[in-house]
Design an enzyme around this catalytic site. Structure first.
Site, PDB file in Angstrom:
ATOM      1  N   ARG A 172      -9.099   0.191   3.699  1.00 66.17           N
ATOM      2  CA  ARG A 172      -7.908   1.084   3.123  1.00 66.17           C
ATOM      3  C   ARG A 172      -6.662   0.388   2.920  1.00 66.17           C
ATOM      4  NH1 ARG A 172      -6.542   5.239   6.866  1.00 66.17           N
ATOM      5  NH2 ARG A 172      -4.771   5.377   5.206  1.00 66.17           N
ATOM      6  N   ARG A 195      -0.652  14.941  13.145  1.00 64.10           N
ATOM      7  CA  ARG A 195       0.411  14.971  12.077  1.00 64.10           C
ATOM      8  C   ARG A 195       0.944  15.833  11.108  1.00 64.10           C
ATOM      9  NH1 ARG A 195      -2.222   9.382   9.358  1.00 64.10           N
ATOM     10  NH2 ARG A 195      -0.084   9.220   8.482  1.00 64.10           N
ATOM     11  N   ASP A 253       3.632   0.428  12.358  1.00 67.04           N
ATOM     12  CA  ASP A 253       2.266  -0.273  11.950  1.00 67.04           C
ATOM     13  C   ASP A 253       2.193  -1.637  11.992  1.00 67.04           C
ATOM     14  OD1 ASP A 253       2.078   2.298  10.617  1.00 67.04           O
ATOM     15  OD2 ASP A 253       2.711   1.784   8.586  1.00 67.04           O
ATOM     16  N   CYS A 286      -5.209   8.198   9.207  1.00 66.39           N
ATOM     17  CA  CYS A 286      -5.531   7.522  10.570  1.00 66.39           C
ATOM     18  C   CYS A 286      -5.178   8.620  11.587  1.00 66.39           C
ATOM     19  CB  CYS A 286      -4.528   6.119  10.988  1.00 66.39           C
ATOM     20  SG  CYS A 286      -4.898   4.933   9.778  1.00 66.39           S
ATOM     21  N   LYS A 335       0.718  -1.240  -0.170  1.00 71.51           N
ATOM     22  CA  LYS A 335       0.241   0.003   0.087  1.00 71.51           C
ATOM     23  C   LYS A 335       0.992   1.095  -0.081  1.00 71.51           C
ATOM     24  CE  LYS A 335      -1.712   1.756   3.972  1.00 71.51           C
ATOM     25  NZ  LYS A 335      -1.882   3.303   4.255  1.00 71.51           N
ATOM     26  N   ASN A 336       1.857   1.275   0.908  1.00 69.36           N
ATOM     27  CA  ASN A 336       2.488   2.686   0.993  1.00 69.36           C
ATOM     28  C   ASN A 336       3.368   3.061   0.049  1.00 69.36           C
ATOM     29  OD1 ASN A 336       0.988   3.163   3.435  1.00 69.36           O
ATOM     30  ND2 ASN A 336       2.531   2.555   4.927  1.00 69.36           N
TER      31      ASN A 336
END
Ligand code: EPZ
Length: 428
Positions: free
Chosen positions: A397, A122, A305, A117, A22-23
């Site tokens: 997600r 952030r 994570d 999230c 994903k990232n």
């Protein structure tokens, strides 16, 4: 709205294939805006964050052709907008990558502040510091981050904190600017290396990705490319911990074992058996886990994570474990959910003290964010009885076909619609 319903207490057994990262995907797709030629990206995970990025690219004018479920071809030739609205940005953190990519393409970008999230504050000050060092003027007006430059040029940037997002955004903005850009104290995550490899396959000149000094010699033009995204380190880690937590035996395929070293080390420490192959790892466990201490850190440290999933495994360990969160200010919001299932966890600032209990008990819980959601799924698989997990859009997600993959491993998990109560229907 849907929920996951899990009838737990069954060991996971068999093999599971890990999807693309994903990232990496959410950085590589915006990077396509740095060329005018079509690019084909393979091994994309089928998750809602990727759909959101693709929709955003279409709204900017890119042509998106779906070749098959994990491959898209994107032609960015007609991209003429530099604005990413709140509706497009608020669902995910990676929308900030459109700042770097559009700045690199058009010398201007206007992007609503990113969502994603909730781990407390952030900030994006390091991203802004990087853009400014390259010569952009960055302002925040009408709730939008606006970055513009007459001309960008290479520069040296020292990141005050190791930031994945800032490292990626500066690489995107700098790939095509004249001169040399140096990022010091850069993040070293596998997806940073994957983005650098992707940009280099388009003709960029990026060296040092994977170390804490990245050098980007700007090139005038980038060309189209065909590229396959790396396997997802965190999806792999989640199945590894789920195998151990359910006292199962699972072969996790299509992984890069080197990316999993810190997770493997902790699994061995708690007593799991881990076998490494070229592109697979096998995790099995038959006893109760032993207690351990975990501190999350930027790569190559233990990934933040994986922190909620690790806490879930340690909730049934013999003795007392300590988890220290070294990346985010506030990443223990899921603990209230886990304690509903009988876990004994006390949080003090960035530290959680976990007193192992014999077993977890099923309960209705919520996915408070993406990885917290994965932790609730692991807890539900461990606990005897029926666990219902709500707010699963967070999980969608980032995890491709989670229920299907777990069912292949023998889990009893399904998605069910949430039937609104009469009061909720009246409110609607
Ligand atoms: C990325 O977020 C990941 N997201 C996160 O994964 C992951 O938790 C995080 O990196 C850390 O590994 C994506 O890749 C899309 P950071 P990012 O900038 O880039 C501080 C998941 O579950 N900071 O590395 O937003 C920040 O407050 C997600 O897949 C600043 O101070 O994280 C934090 O304490 C959730 N100023 C630390 O740095 C800045 O300008 C690391 O943040 C930027 C960050």
């Amino acid at each position: 709205m849907e929920k996951f319903v899990i009838s737990g207490g069954k060991p996971l057994k068999g093999s599971v294939r890990i999807s693309g990262a994903k990232n990496a995907a959410v950085a590589i797709l915006p990077a396509i805006l740095l060329t005018d030629e079509p690019c084909t990206v393979e091994n994309l995970p089928e998750i809602s964050d990727v759909t959101t990025i693709l929709r955003t690219m279409q709204s900017l004018g890119a042509e998106v052709k779906v070749i098959n479920k994990s491959t898209v071809q994107i032609n960015p030739k007609n991209v003429n907008s530099y604005v990413v609205t709140k509706e497009m940005a608020e669902g995910m953190r990676a929308s900030s990558y459109f700042l770097g990519a559009l700045l690199g393409r058009m010398n201007k970008a206007r992007v609503a502040p990113p969502g994603g999230c909730d781990f407390g504050v952030r900030p994006i000050d390091q991203h802004i510091k990087g853009f400014e060092a390259l010569g952009a003027r960055v302002t925040i007006d009408s709730g939008m981050v606006d970055a513009r430059a007459e001309r960008l040029s290479g520069s040296s940037i020292y990141l005050d904190v190791v930031s994945v997002g800032a490292t990626i955004n500066i690489m995107l903005a700098a790939a095509r600017v004249s001169g040399l850009t140096i990022i010091e104290n850069a993040a070293r995550e596998p997806h940073i290396v994957d983005l650098a490899n992707f940009l280099n396959s388009m003709g960029a000149n990026i060296m040092g990705a994977g170390t804490n000094i990245i050098k980007i010699r700007g090139v005038e033009k980038l060309h189209g490319t065909d590229y396959s995204i790396i396997p997802d380190q965190i999806e792999a880690g989640t199945y590894m911990l789920a195998a151990a937590a359910t006292k199962g035996d699972v072969l996790i395929e299509n992984v890069t074992p080197k990316h999993l070293e810190s997770i493997i080390a902790k699994l061995l420490e708690v007593g799991a058996t881990v076998e490494e192959f070229d592109e697979a790892v096998r995790v099995s466990m038959s006893n109760r886990p032993k207690q351990c201490k975990v501190k999350t850190m930027p790569h190559p440290g233990f990934p933040t994570d994986m922190q909620p999933q690790m806490a879930t495994l340690l909730s049934v360990a013999e003795g007392t474990s300590i988890i220290t969160e070294g990346v985010w200010d506030s990443r223990f919001r899921y603990v209230d959910q886990l304690t509903k299932m009988g876990a004994k966890i006390q949080v003090d600032g960035k530290m959680a003290v976990i007193t192992g209990v014999d077993e977890l008990t099923s309960a209705p819980v919520k996915a408070v964010d993406l990885r917290a959601g994965a932790a609730m799924i692991i807890a539900g698989l461990m606990a005897k009885g029926i666990t219902e997990v709500e707010d699963i859009d967070h999980i969608d997600r980032g995890y491709e076909k989670l229920a299907e993959k777990l069912r292949e491993l023998g889990a009893d998990i399904c998605r069910m619609p949430i039937i609104p109560t009469d009061a909720q229907l009246m409110d609607a």
